[in-house]
Design a protein around this motif. Structure first.
Motif, mmCIF file in Angstrom:
data_model
loop_
_atom_site.group_PDB
_atom_site.id
_atom_site.type_symbol
_atom_site.label_atom_id
_atom_site.label_comp_id
_atom_site.label_asym_id
_atom_site.label_seq_id
_atom_site.Cartn_x
_atom_site.Cartn_y
_atom_site.Cartn_z
ATOM 1 N N GLU A 99 0.833 -1.204 0.000
ATOM 2 C CA GLU A 99 0.000 0.000 0.000
ATOM 3 C C GLU A 99 0.867 1.253 0.000
ATOM 4 N N ALA A 100 1.935 1.227 0.781
ATOM 5 C CA ALA A 100 2.833 2.382 0.833
ATOM 6 C C ALA A 100 3.465 2.616 -0.534
ATOM 7 N N GLU A 101 3.865 1.556 -1.210
ATOM 8 C CA GLU A 101 4.436 1.689 -2.556
ATOM 9 C C GLU A 101 3.403 2.279 -3.511
ATOM 10 N N SER A 102 2.165 1.822 -3.394
ATOM 11 C CA SER A 102 1.099 2.332 -4.254
ATOM 12 C C SER A 102 0.899 3.830 -4.025
ATOM 13 N N TYR A 103 0.840 4.231 -2.751
ATOM 14 C CA TYR A 103 0.672 5.648 -2.431
ATOM 15 C C TYR A 103 1.896 6.454 -2.866
ATOM 16 N N LYS A 104 3.069 5.849 -2.763
ATOM 17 C CA LYS A 104 4.293 6.527 -3.167
ATOM 18 C C LYS A 104 4.264 6.827 -4.660
ATOM 19 N N LYS A 105 3.822 5.848 -5.466
ATOM 20 C CA LYS A 105 3.721 6.058 -6.913
ATOM 21 C C LYS A 105 2.719 7.160 -7.224
ATOM 22 N N LYS A 106 1.563 7.124 -6.561
ATOM 23 C CA LYS A 106 0.551 8.157 -6.777
ATOM 24 C C LYS A 106 1.086 9.526 -6.371
ATOM 25 N N PHE A 107 1.847 9.579 -5.293
ATOM 26 C CA PHE A 107 2.436 10.838 -4.834
ATOM 27 C C PHE A 107 3.396 11.384 -5.872
ATOM 28 N N HIS A 108 4.235 10.499 -6.445
ATOM 29 C CA HIS A 108 5.205 10.948 -7.442
ATOM 30 C C HIS A 108 4.502 11.483 -8.692
ATOM 31 N N VAL A 109 3.443 10.825 -9.123
ATOM 32 C CA VAL A 109 2.692 11.294 -10.288
ATOM 33 C C VAL A 109 2.074 12.662 -9.989
ATOM 34 N N ALA A 110 1.447 12.782 -8.824
ATOM 35 C CA ALA A 110 0.833 14.061 -8.444
ATOM 36 C C ALA A 110 1.890 15.154 -8.332
ATOM 37 N N LEU A 111 3.030 14.832 -7.759
ATOM 38 C CA LEU A 111 4.113 15.803 -7.622
ATOM 39 C C LEU A 111 4.608 16.256 -8.992
ATOM 40 N N PHE A 112 4.722 15.332 -9.938
ATOM 41 C CA PHE A 112 5.137 15.668 -11.296
ATOM 42 C C PHE A 112 4.179 16.693 -11.909
ATOM 43 N N PHE A 113 2.877 16.431 -11.813
ATOM 44 C CA PHE A 113 1.900 17.348 -12.392
ATOM 45 C C PHE A 113 1.893 18.698 -11.678
ATOM 46 N N VAL A 114 2.082 18.703 -10.390
ATOM 47 C CA VAL A 114 2.148 19.959 -9.647
ATOM 48 C C VAL A 114 3.341 20.787 -10.129
ATOM 49 N N ILE A 115 4.475 20.142 -10.326
ATOM 50 C CA ILE A 115 5.671 20.853 -10.788
ATOM 51 C C ILE A 115 5.451 21.400 -12.198
ATOM 52 N N VAL A 116 4.861 20.582 -13.078
ATOM 53 C CA VAL A 116 4.605 21.041 -14.448
ATOM 54 C C VAL A 116 3.661 22.243 -14.443
ATOM 55 N N LEU A 117 2.574 22.169 -13.702
ATOM 56 C CA LEU A 117 1.614 23.277 -13.659
ATOM 57 C C LEU A 117 2.227 24.522 -13.009
ATOM 58 N N LEU A 118 2.997 24.327 -11.965
ATOM 59 C CA LEU A 118 3.645 25.456 -11.305
ATOM 60 C C LEU A 118 4.632 26.131 -12.256
ATOM 61 N N THR A 119 5.371 25.331 -13.029
ATOM 62 C CA THR A 119 6.298 25.883 -14.021
ATOM 63 C C THR A 119 5.540 26.695 -15.066
ATOM 64 N N ALA A 120 4.400 26.184 -15.510
ATOM 65 C CA ALA A 120 3.592 26.902 -16.503
ATOM 66 C C ALA A 120 3.116 28.240 -15.945
ATOM 67 N N ILE A 121 2.661 28.249 -14.713
ATOM 68 C CA ILE A 121 2.170 29.486 -14.098
ATOM 69 C C ILE A 121 3.298 30.494 -13.935
ATOM 70 N N VAL A 122 4.446 30.039 -13.452
ATOM 71 C CA VAL A 122 5.584 30.939 -13.261
ATOM 72 C C VAL A 122 6.041 31.499 -14.608
ATOM 73 N N SER A 123 6.073 30.653 -15.638
ATOM 74 C CA SER A 123 6.506 31.139 -16.953
ATOM 75 C C SER A 123 5.513 32.159 -17.519
ATOM 76 N N MET A 124 4.223 31.995 -17.267
ATOM 77 C CA MET A 124 3.246 32.986 -17.733
ATOM 78 C C MET A 124 3.485 34.336 -17.051
ATOM 79 N N PHE A 125 3.753 34.320 -15.756
ATOM 80 C CA PHE A 125 4.044 35.570 -15.063
ATOM 81 C C PHE A 125 5.344 36.185 -15.586
ATOM 82 N N ALA A 126 6.341 35.346 -15.861
ATOM 83 C CA ALA A 126 7.613 35.852 -16.378
ATOM 84 C C ALA A 126 7.425 36.490 -17.744
#
Length: 173
Positions: A99-126
């Motif tokens: 279960e921990a491995e499953s949650y870890k994988k889901k966390f990594h996927v969510a973290l990836f998307f958060v970073i991508v979206l955050l990069t997009a937002i920062v680049s729009m402001f830039a």
């Protein structure tokens, strides 16, 4: 080897689980009227579910309850469910790791998307900051009007200058 309640366990982890189950059984016995068949039957039905017990200590307690219920004449043997033991029962530790491995994988996927979206937002402001003052839609009309006014003023000044030259050239003739 680790021994708990007359059972030998190969790993310390299994022995600790058996100790936990033993403590839970002791608590149940201390806080339940084990001489009342109705209460014992309800307790048995509640505890006789997959994943309630995973060690022989817990299963031995279920067998003890089952044997007691078989001695009660008004409880039919058909009403007493057999004890379910999974064929390839995995220890709770392995399930928790899975279960921990499953949650870890889901966390990594969510973290990836958060970073991508955050990069997009920062680049729009830039981009907005770097582009400097660019007129917004509401400012376009005012800027165009100002531009034409400045052209008109410039043309009027040139006309005046031309008129003055013409007037001077006429006087000199």
């Amino acid at each position: 080897m680790f021994t708990v309640d007359g059972f030998e366990f190969e790993t310390e982890e299994e022995a600790k689980r058996a100790q936990k189950e033993k403590a839970g059984i002791r608590y149940i016995k201390e806080n339940t009227d084990m001489n009342d068949p109705d209460i014992v039957y309800k307790l048995y039905m509640r505890l006789n579910k997959p994943d309630t017990f995973s060690t022989p200590v817990g299963f031995a307690f279920l067998v003890e309850l089952q044997e007691f219920l078989h001695t009660i004449p008004y409880i039919k043997n058909e009403d007493i469910r057999p004890i379910h033991i999974e064929k390839n029962a995995k220890p709770a530790g392995k399930k928790a790791k899975k279960e921990a491995e499953s949650y870890k994988k889901k966390f990594h996927v969510a973290l990836f998307f958060v970073i991508v979206l955050l990069t997009a937002i920062v680049s729009m402001f830039a981009i907005t900051y770097i582009s400097g003052h660019s007129p917004y839609v509401t400012d376009y009309e005012n800027e165009i009007i100002d531009k034409y006014e400045s052209w008109q003023q410039e043309l009027e000044e040139r006309e005046k200058a031309l008129d003055e030259r013409e007037a001077q050239t006429e006087w000199t003739k």
